[in-house]
Design an enzyme around this catalytic site. Structure first.
Site, PDB file in Angstrom:
ATOM      1  N   CYS A 326       0.824  -1.219   0.000  1.00  0.00           N
ATOM      2  CA  CYS A 326       0.000   0.000   0.000  1.00  0.00           C
ATOM      3  C   CYS A 326       0.855   1.265   0.000  1.00  0.00           C
ATOM      4  CB  CYS A 326      -0.901   0.028   1.216  1.00  0.00           C
ATOM      5  SG  CYS A 326      -1.487  -1.581   1.693  1.00  0.00           S
TER       6      CYS A 326
HETATM    7  N1  PMP Z   1      -4.362  -4.666   7.506  1.00  0.00           N
HETATM    8  C1  PMP Z   1      -3.287  -5.398   7.201  1.00  0.00           C
HETATM    9  C2  PMP Z   1      -2.502  -6.045   8.302  1.00  0.00           C
HETATM   10  C3  PMP Z   1      -2.891  -5.547   5.868  1.00  0.00           C
HETATM   11  O1  PMP Z   1      -1.801  -6.259   5.564  1.00  0.00           O
HETATM   12  C4  PMP Z   1      -3.650  -4.922   4.851  1.00  0.00           C
HETATM   13  C5  PMP Z   1      -3.225  -5.038   3.412  1.00  0.00           C
HETATM   14  N2  PMP Z   1      -3.423  -6.325   2.920  1.00  0.00           N
HETATM   15  C6  PMP Z   1      -4.796  -4.179   5.225  1.00  0.00           C
HETATM   16  C7  PMP Z   1      -5.104  -4.072   6.548  1.00  0.00           C
HETATM   17  C8  PMP Z   1      -5.636  -3.464   4.197  1.00  0.00           C
HETATM   18  O2  PMP Z   1      -6.215  -4.365   3.328  1.00  0.00           O
HETATM   19  P1  PMP Z   1      -6.989  -3.844   2.011  1.00  0.00           P
HETATM   20  O3  PMP Z   1      -6.015  -2.992   1.265  1.00  0.00           O
HETATM   21  O4  PMP Z   1      -7.327  -5.112   1.323  1.00  0.00           O
HETATM   22  O5  PMP Z   1      -8.184  -3.098   2.437  1.00  0.00           O
END
Ligand code: PMP
Length: 384
Positions: A326
């Site tokens: 991200c």
């Molecule tokens: N929490 C954790 C620990 C993550 O690793 C992630 C990313 N996979 C997220 C939250 C956010 O997930 P997403 O981008 O699928 O909403």
């Protein structure tokens, strides 16, 4: 085609059995779960079946504890804003571990603008939350504490039961982001003592665009999205039936297969760690033992993680990560690596390998050799 894919933590392929199960909700049984005709009722039944399967994976009291969202970010935002805003009259203090995912930290930082106070609990060099510091930081005004189950960048698993005992000992609420842990290690909201828990479908080989927040019976949160009042009024919007039905089936399969699969992945992980640590000035990041089964994360001195990633991809057709997908485009050093005590230049040399369904032991020597050659090559031209 991809070669050796080692970035399951960022995105995982949908399990073919999940796809086959959920396919009918795209074209045949596509009704709106809120509609009262037979097509809608069938969709409602499918949605509720998915809710039960997700509840069972995490040992929840019942399906009514599960609020579906379109992913972990949404569930984290709902947990943090929903609990903070609901309890603002009782106190304004928010606590989070310093290695939380940005989808936990950023809503907390945003709440600061509205007068909330945010403190971050330190972690040790292996990324384990400092329990004594946490205890000292909890006060009766702490309306929300958020500690993740396991960290996706360094693989460290937190002592969640101890964290819960401290938080509940003071009569406070605990939110746990279990996105990286669910389906990989046993998570039981009742035994672990969790009030709010985030999980996501794709981390279980379910479709993207589905997630959930578990809300313990009796815990009250406020909605943050307003509209048609779906999901007990907590998450409005027509449900993504295909993704959620797939999420449910993925949760059912994960519960059945997790024990055997974690053992298999732990063995490959340990093999990779052993081989990669033979490379000069390479270091494991995160906890050597309390780590996710398929998680191997490293740092290398005098080279950049991005160069390793790009070289492995271009020359060896191996896909790895440098940390959090991200924030990887910002090129800022990871807040997780800084929190475990690394200097900026050390944090830039990180490489994360996350294993999954299609990983196998034959890949260990191939990957280790490729990493070794990559590191040598980059060091030879490195200006660092
Ligand atoms: N929490 C954790 C620990 C993550 O690793 C992630 C990313 N996979 C997220 C939250 C956010 O997930 P997403 O981008 O699928 O909403």
């Amino acid at each position: 085609m991809y070669g050796i894919y080692l970035d399951y933590q960022s995105a995982s392929p949908v399990d073919p059995r999940v796809r086959e199960f959920a396919d009918r909700y795209l074209t045949k049984e596509f009704g709106n779960p809120s509609a009262l005709h037979s097509c809608g009722l069938a969709a409602r039944a499918a949605l509720e079946e998915a809710r039960s399967k997700v509840a069972e994976l995490i040992g929840a009291e019942g399906p009514e504890t599960i609020v579906f969202t379109a992913g972990a970010t949404e569930a984290n935002n709902l947990a943090i804003r929903g609990l903070a805003q609901r309890n603002a009259a009782k106190g304004k203090k928010l606590l989070g571990s310093s290695i939380e995912h940005i989808s936990v930290l950023n809503p907390m930082k945003d709440l600061k603008k509205g007068g909330f106070d945010l403190s971050l609990v330190p972690v040790d060099g292996a990324g384990v939350v400092d329990l004594a510091a946490l205890e000292g930081m909890l006060s009766k005004e702490t309306i929300l504490t958020s500690v993740m189950y396991a960290n996706s960048e360094i693989g460290t698993i937190q002592p969640i039961r101890e964290v819960s005992n401290l938080v509940h000992g003071k009569g406070l609420f605990l939110h746990v982001d279990a996105t990286a842990a669910c389906g990989k290690i046993p998570v039981d909201v009742q035994k672990d003592g969790i009030d709010l828990l985030t999980l996501s479908s794709n981390d279980l080989y379910g479709p993207q665009g589905a997630g959930a927040l578990y809300v313990k019976p009796g815990v009250r949160i406020q909605p943050v999205l307003f509209g048609g009042g779906q999901e007990r009024g907590l998450w409005s919007g027509t449900e993504n039936l295909f993704a959620l039905a797939g999420f449910g089936e993925a949760a059912r399969l994960a519960k059945l297969e997790m024990a055997e699969e974690s053992q298999r992945l732990s063995a490959i992980r340990d093999g990779l760690i052993k081989e990669i640590q033979k490379i000069d000035e390479s270091y494991l990041t995160g906890h050597p033992k309390r780590r996710l089964p398929g998680h191997a994360s490293f740092r290398f001195r005098r080279i950049e993680g991005e160069s390793i990633l790009l070289t492995l991809d271009a020359m060896f057709n191996i896909q790895v990560s440098t940390g959090s997908a991200c924030s990887s485009r910002t090129l800022e050093p990871s807040h997780v690596l800084l929190a475990i005590g690394l200097k900026h230049e050390e944090a830039h040399g990180s490489m994360v390998m996350t294993l999954g369904k299609y990983s196998n032991p034959d890949q260990i020597p191939v990957v280790a050799q490729a990493v070794s050659q990559t590191v040598q090559r980059l060091r030879a031209i490195s200006a660092l």
